[in-house]
Motif scaffolding. Structure first.
Motif, PDB file in Angstrom:
ATOM      1  N   GLU A 290       0.824  -1.207   0.000  1.00 51.74           N
ATOM      2  CA  GLU A 290       0.000   0.000   0.000  1.00 51.74           C
ATOM      3  C   GLU A 290       0.860   1.260   0.000  1.00 51.74           C
ATOM      4  O   GLU A 290       0.507   2.268  -0.631  1.00 51.74           O
ATOM      5  N   LEU A 291       1.989   1.203   0.695  1.00 50.61           N
ATOM      6  CA  LEU A 291       2.918   2.333   0.691  1.00 50.61           C
ATOM      7  C   LEU A 291       3.476   2.557  -0.707  1.00 50.61           C
ATOM      8  O   LEU A 291       3.618   3.702  -1.155  1.00 50.61           O
TER       9      LEU A 291
ATOM     10  N   GLU B 285       1.982   1.974  -3.518  1.00 51.51           N
ATOM     11  CA  GLU B 285       0.951   2.635  -4.315  1.00 51.51           C
ATOM     12  C   GLU B 285       0.876   4.126  -3.995  1.00 51.51           C
ATOM     13  O   GLU B 285       0.714   4.967  -4.883  1.00 51.51           O
ATOM     14  N   LYS B 286       0.988   4.458  -2.719  1.00 50.28           N
ATOM     15  CA  LYS B 286       0.922   5.867  -2.313  1.00 50.28           C
ATOM     16  C   LYS B 286       2.104   6.657  -2.870  1.00 50.28           C
ATOM     17  O   LYS B 286       1.944   7.799  -3.338  1.00 50.28           O
TER      18      LYS B 286
ATOM     19  N   GLU C 182       1.688   7.265  -6.559  1.00 45.40           N
ATOM     20  CA  GLU C 182       0.732   8.351  -6.804  1.00 45.40           C
ATOM     21  C   GLU C 182       1.427   9.701  -6.776  1.00 45.40           C
ATOM     22  O   GLU C 182       0.986  10.645  -7.434  1.00 45.40           O
ATOM     23  N   ASN C 183       2.510   9.792  -6.017  1.00 45.94           N
ATOM     24  CA  ASN C 183       3.278  11.039  -5.933  1.00 45.94           C
ATOM     25  C   ASN C 183       4.383  11.100  -6.977  1.00 45.94           C
ATOM     26  O   ASN C 183       5.282  11.931  -6.888  1.00 45.94           O
TER      27      ASN C 183
ATOM     28  N   ILE D  63      -0.500   4.648   6.482  1.00 46.57           N
ATOM     29  CA  ILE D  63       0.154   4.674   5.173  1.00 46.57           C
ATOM     30  C   ILE D  63       0.519   6.105   4.758  1.00 46.57           C
ATOM     31  O   ILE D  63       1.627   6.376   4.302  1.00 46.57           O
ATOM     32  N   GLN D  64      -0.434   7.046   4.921  1.00 49.01           N
ATOM     33  CA  GLN D  64      -0.178   8.418   4.488  1.00 49.01           C
ATOM     34  C   GLN D  64       0.966   9.049   5.269  1.00 49.01           C
ATOM     35  O   GLN D  64       1.826   9.731   4.702  1.00 49.01           O
TER      36      GLN D  64
ATOM     37  N   ALA E 120       4.208   7.627   4.047  1.00 45.75           N
ATOM     38  CA  ALA E 120       4.558   8.191   2.738  1.00 45.75           C
ATOM     39  C   ALA E 120       5.102   9.602   2.875  1.00 45.75           C
ATOM     40  O   ALA E 120       6.074   9.978   2.191  1.00 45.75           O
TER      41      ALA E 120
END
Length: 407
Positions: free
Chosen positions: A248-249, A251-252, A255-256, A393-394, A397
């Motif tokens: 999941e990290l 993917e985050k 996204e950046n 996760i956020q 990230a």
């Protein structure tokens, strides 16, 4: 003509003297003061600035438009519109422009440009000569203000992670370093300008002090570039979901627009029973068999880890992924443990990546092995430990993006 010749001769002699002094003392004469370690406030992990590609191009339009106004429009127009542009910049970029607010510099700058404007208008005669000189002096100061402040705000927007990552993946990797030296260091050079009395007493020494700051600043940026590599350890107990967290990290971070490579391990469940693990390439999505439970058909000469047999196909794919020649921003290695601590598995790749100052690492490690991993690779001064039970996760990230200077 005589005045121009005298000024030219003086400038040439000063340049020769300055060059000789810099050759003899390339760095030692750079003044040490409280501003020598300049820090860009928009590169500070504690400050999240709303970067915008639109603002970057809008600022370019404002700079060009302001220069056109100052060249072609009547003074009543630019004396109102240009301050409005600078005020707008000051509101959005107040932390960046704060570094430029050196009263001594601006007082000296205004004085010099005003005197210069009167020299340029010495050919005018009549009652309006003084007024013409005053307008030209203001015009020159407004132009300088637009250029200096405009470059500063452009430098701020160029810290946008999207832009930095784009250049990092291109053949212009050193462009960000050049931009930081030329734009981001401007406030440092302004602050290094000595007082007016010092300039009058020894102008060559004063100029040398400012020029020498460039060499020192470049060295600071090079040192920062060399030492920027970070290691992040995602830790938790057995079965707590380290791989899921890393997935999941990933993917985050993608996204950046952060470039990634690396491997994750995926459980292989057959009839409700764990039979082994497959290797997953986070960049291509390819899979390869990696670990399987020992069986009667297992090769006695194959490498073993506990009750599992290490399959050559998975090991080969992992080595190719982690030890490739390309230089991405972050490499992820899932389940670093006993195998690597015994100098097997991905140990060789970890050693190689740690020797690469341009590559950051994210390792998932069981909680009971974290201290051993840190000790084995000497990470005590550079690692960041993120417990997956205490970090979302956020947040993870953000920590990684800020730590790697991607935000």
């Amino acid at each position: 003509m005589l005045i121009d010749a005298i000024v030219g001769i003086f400038a040439a002699l000063a340049g020769i003297k300055l060059g000789r002094r810099i050759t003899r003392q390339p760095q030692e004469s750079a003044r040490e003061d409280k501003y020598s370690e300049f820090k860009n406030s928009f590169n500070d992990p504690g400050h999240k600035f709303p970067y915008s590609i639109s603002w970057l191009f809008f600022n370019l339009v404002l700079i060009i438009g302001s220069m056109i106004m100052l060249t072609y429009l009547d003074w009543l127009c630019w004396i109102i519109l240009v301050p409005l542009v600078i005020t707008m910049w000051s509101i959005r970029y107040k932390r960046a422009l704060h570094q430029l607010m050196n009263p001594k510099f601006w007082m000296l700058f205004i004085l010099v440009t005003m005197l210069t404007s009167f020299v340029f208008t010495r050919g005018h005669s009549g009652e309006d000569a003084l007024w013409i000189g005053l307008k030209e002096g203001l015009r020159m100061n407004f132009r300088a203000g637009v250029i200096i402040i405009g470059l500063s705000v452009l430098g701020t927007e160029l810290y946008n992670p999207l832009i930095r990552n784009f250049f990092a993946r291109s053949s212009y990797r050193n462009l960000s370093l050049a931009l930081e030296l030329s734009i981001d260091s401007l406030p440092l050079f302004i602050r290094s300008i000595p007082g007016f009395k010092t300039i009058l007493k020894d102008p060559v020494a004063a100029l040398h002090n400012v020029v020498a700051q460039a060499t020192k600043r470049l060295q600071q940026l090079e040192n920062k570039k060399i030492s920027k590599r970070k290691v992040f350890i995602l830790t938790g107990g057995k079965g707590e979901g380290k791989t899921r967290f890393a997935r999941e990290l990933k993917e985050k971070l993608l996204e950046n627009n952060i470039e990634l490579r690396g491997i994750l391990t995926e459980k292989v469940i057959v009839n409700g029973h764990l039979r082994g693990y497959d290797l997953f390439d986070i960049r291509s999505g390819k899979r390869a068999k990696f670990l399987r439970l020992n069986s009667n058909n297992s090769n006695a000469e194959s490498e073993q880890i506990g009750k599992y047999e290490i399959l050559p196909a998975g090991l080969k794919m992992g080595m190719e992924i982690l030890c490739s020649d390309d230089k991405p921003c972050i490499s992820i290695i899932d389940e670093v443990g006993k195998l690597e601590l015994d100098d097997r598995g991905w140990s060789e790749c970890i050693n190689s990546l740690l020797n690469n100052p341009e590559c950051h690492l994210i390792l998932t490690v069981r909680g009971n092995l974290v201290d051993e991993v840190i000790k084995n690779w000497g990470l005590d001064q550079e690692n960041v430990i993120l417990n997956i039970a205490e970090t979302d996760i956020q947040k993870a990230a953000n920590i990684i993006s800020y730590g790697c200077n991607f935000s």
